[in-house]
Design a protein around this motif. Structure first.
Motif, mmCIF file in Angstrom:
data_model
loop_
_atom_site.group_PDB
_atom_site.id
_atom_site.type_symbol
_atom_site.label_atom_id
_atom_site.label_comp_id
_atom_site.label_asym_id
_atom_site.label_seq_id
_atom_site.Cartn_x
_atom_site.Cartn_y
_atom_site.Cartn_z
ATOM 1 N N ASP A 325 0.737 -1.163 -0.061
ATOM 2 C CA ASP A 325 0.051 -0.186 -0.156
ATOM 3 C C ASP A 325 1.018 1.329 0.029
ATOM 4 O O ASP A 325 1.502 1.711 1.099
ATOM 5 C CB ASP A 325 -0.845 -0.266 1.290
ATOM 6 N N ALA A 328 -0.353 4.488 2.269
ATOM 7 C CA ALA A 328 -0.589 4.189 3.865
ATOM 8 C C ALA A 328 0.519 5.163 4.446
ATOM 9 O O ALA A 328 1.466 5.362 4.170
ATOM 10 C CB ALA A 328 -0.341 2.891 4.128
ATOM 11 N N ASP A 329 0.139 5.893 5.514
ATOM 12 C CA ASP A 329 0.772 6.992 6.040
ATOM 13 C C ASP A 329 1.183 6.441 7.531
ATOM 14 O O ASP A 329 0.134 6.101 8.287
ATOM 15 C CB ASP A 329 -0.046 8.028 6.168
ATOM 16 N N ASN A 330 2.420 6.245 7.786
ATOM 17 C CA ASN A 330 2.632 5.508 9.016
ATOM 18 C C ASN A 330 2.921 6.585 10.238
ATOM 19 O O ASN A 330 3.570 6.390 11.184
ATOM 20 C CB ASN A 330 3.937 4.435 8.873
ATOM 21 N N ARG A 336 6.018 6.505 4.261
ATOM 22 C CA ARG A 336 4.815 5.939 3.905
ATOM 23 C C ARG A 336 4.843 4.452 3.086
ATOM 24 O O ARG A 336 5.719 3.908 2.634
ATOM 25 C CB ARG A 336 4.382 6.839 2.671
ATOM 26 N N LYS A 338 2.914 0.538 3.711
ATOM 27 C CA LYS A 338 3.098 -0.822 4.410
ATOM 28 C C LYS A 338 2.449 -1.960 3.442
ATOM 29 O O LYS A 338 1.756 -1.782 2.536
ATOM 30 C CB LYS A 338 2.248 -0.374 5.681
ATOM 31 N N LYS A 340 -0.318 -4.719 2.370
ATOM 32 C CA LYS A 340 -1.672 -4.718 2.269
ATOM 33 C C LYS A 340 -2.032 -5.988 3.148
ATOM 34 O O LYS A 340 -1.402 -6.879 3.204
ATOM 35 C CB LYS A 340 -2.272 -4.856 1.039
#
Length: 417
Positions: A325, A328-330, A336, A338, A340
């Motif tokens: 992904d 996705a913002d971690n 960014r 991660k 899925k």
């Protein structure tokens, strides 16, 4: 929608998820056929590059994710890059059994059956019927069944196939792209010799089909294969990568005068059967994503004012899909993207037996509207999965009644041994 073709120039690698690191002897193995997320993602990447290539703009990302892509579907091409044959995944309700004659098999149709007295099943809560051949015979499954059927063979099967027929596997279709393994080695720039222990292997898909055995087949009898996509957008034809190792693909729109087009609307013979019987089969052309495993939800919701009910299903072992992904913002200070979550898919070729409401008797317009809402549309539960091409579906005939299995009695010669 416009029809696009993706023709690999090099063997296509669609990774199967197994680790592939910088270790000696590592192997990169390809899936037997790309998933819709692979082709739709690659198509949107090509489209995004044509629209400026600034993938940091949220507006562009939203536009690309909303672009509907249906497919992939396997096709055969002629020397002028025209589609001459469509190949659909073999339907799961067709059981090919081995015969003594190598060139022929028995094809038995799987149908929903009346339960035997006292039978206990795991589907009691689902009220689903068992699916099996109407006439039981202890034959072995044929080992060389084609993975893909030609549309000319699929269309009569969707219409009203007999309970049993003799078929030739080579006439039905073939097994699609063949696997090709390549051994790679790291070469020292200074000496031009191989680095010790630096070997790895890749397995890719060659999009060429050759009839007959490889020892007897000449290059003139080979056929070009490609992946077909239906998409809402277009860009200039180009050579661009897709899949592992950035292997090059030729991306181009299909010639308009395709010799054997896949019907954009449901053929009239199949449509007439559905009107008459108020029942049908739904055959998946691409794997579908259902929240409840094998059981669809969006497909059983109201479409064109009609709500279908599920009577039975033929679904093979699930496929598994994951990915990365990029959106996705971690959190602050973190990179960014991660993995899925891993999800299970109802595989292509799965068949669902549906009944339409009896209240529609005589209302052909309602049935036609429902058919148009399903034919060559994606039937996965989530809207994004449908936009990505998961669950592309065809419709077939079924009379809506449960059959009774008949047991063939063995002869005295068979039972005396």
């Amino acid at each position: 929608m416009k029809l696009w073709l993706i023709e690999p120039r090099d063997p296509l690698i669609v990774r199967d998820g197994r680790p592939f690191g910088p270790d000696p002897g590592a192997r990169a193995t390809s899936l037997p056929f790309p998933l819709p997320s692979t082709t739709s993602g690659a198509f949107r990447a090509r489209l995004g590059a044509a629209l400026g290539g600034d993938f940091t703009r949220q507006e562009l990302i939203d536009q690309l994710r909303a672009t509907r892509v249906r497919g992939p579907v396997l096709v055969e091409l002629d020397d002028e890059s025209r589609v001459v044959n469509w190949l659909l995944p073999a339907p799961a309700d067709a059981l090919l059994l081995k015969r003594e004659t190598p060139a022929q098999h028995v094809c038995r149709r799987l149908l929903p059956l009346e339960p035997f007295p006292g039978t206990l099943t795991d589907y009691a809560a689902e009220t689903l019927s068992m699916v099996a051949p109407v006439v039981y015979a202890p034959d072995k499954v044929a080992p060389d069944t084609p993975t893909f059927w030609y549309w000319e063979q699929m269309q009569p099967w969707l219409h009203d196939p007999p309970d049993e027929q003799t078929v030739q596997p080579t006439t039905l279709g073939h097994r699609g792209p063949s696997a090709e393994e390549r051994m790679h080695v790291s070469v020292r720039a200074a000496t031009g010799t191989a680095a010790e222990g630096m070997l790895f292997q890749t397995s890719g898909l060659v999009f060429t089909h050759r009839s007959g055995s490889s020892a007897q087949t000449s290059l003139t009898s080979s056929r070009r294969l490609a992946l077909a996509l239906f998409a809402e957008a277009e860009f200039a034809a180009q050579l661009a990568p897709m899949g592992g190792e950035r292997r090059l693909m030729h991306w181009y729109p299909a010639v308009d005068d395709a010799a054997t087009p896949l019907p954009a609307t449901c053929p009239e013979p199949i449509r007439a059967l559905i009107r008459t019987n108020r029942a049908c089969r739904v055959v998946l052309v691409t794997p579908a994503m259902f929240e409840a495993g094998f059981r669809p939800a969006w497909l059983l919701a109201a479409h064109a004012g009609l709500t279908a009910t599920l009577a039975a299903a033929v679904v093979a072992r699930p496929q598994v899909v994951s990915g990365w992904d990029l959106l996705a913002d971690n959190g602050p200070g973190r990179s960014r993207g991660k993995p899925k979550p891993t999800r299970r898919l109802a595989p292509a070729g799965s068949v669902y037996f549906l009944r339409l409401p009896d209240a529609t008797q005589g209302d052909d317009a309602a049935i036609d509207a429902w058919i148009d809402a399903i034919w060559l549309q994606c039937v996965s539960d989530a809207a994004q999965d449908r936009a990505d091409g998961f669950g592309l579906a065809l419709l077939g005939g079924w009379n809506g009644t449960l059959r009774t299995m008949k047991i063939q009695e063995q002869s005295n010669a068979d039972t005396s041994s």
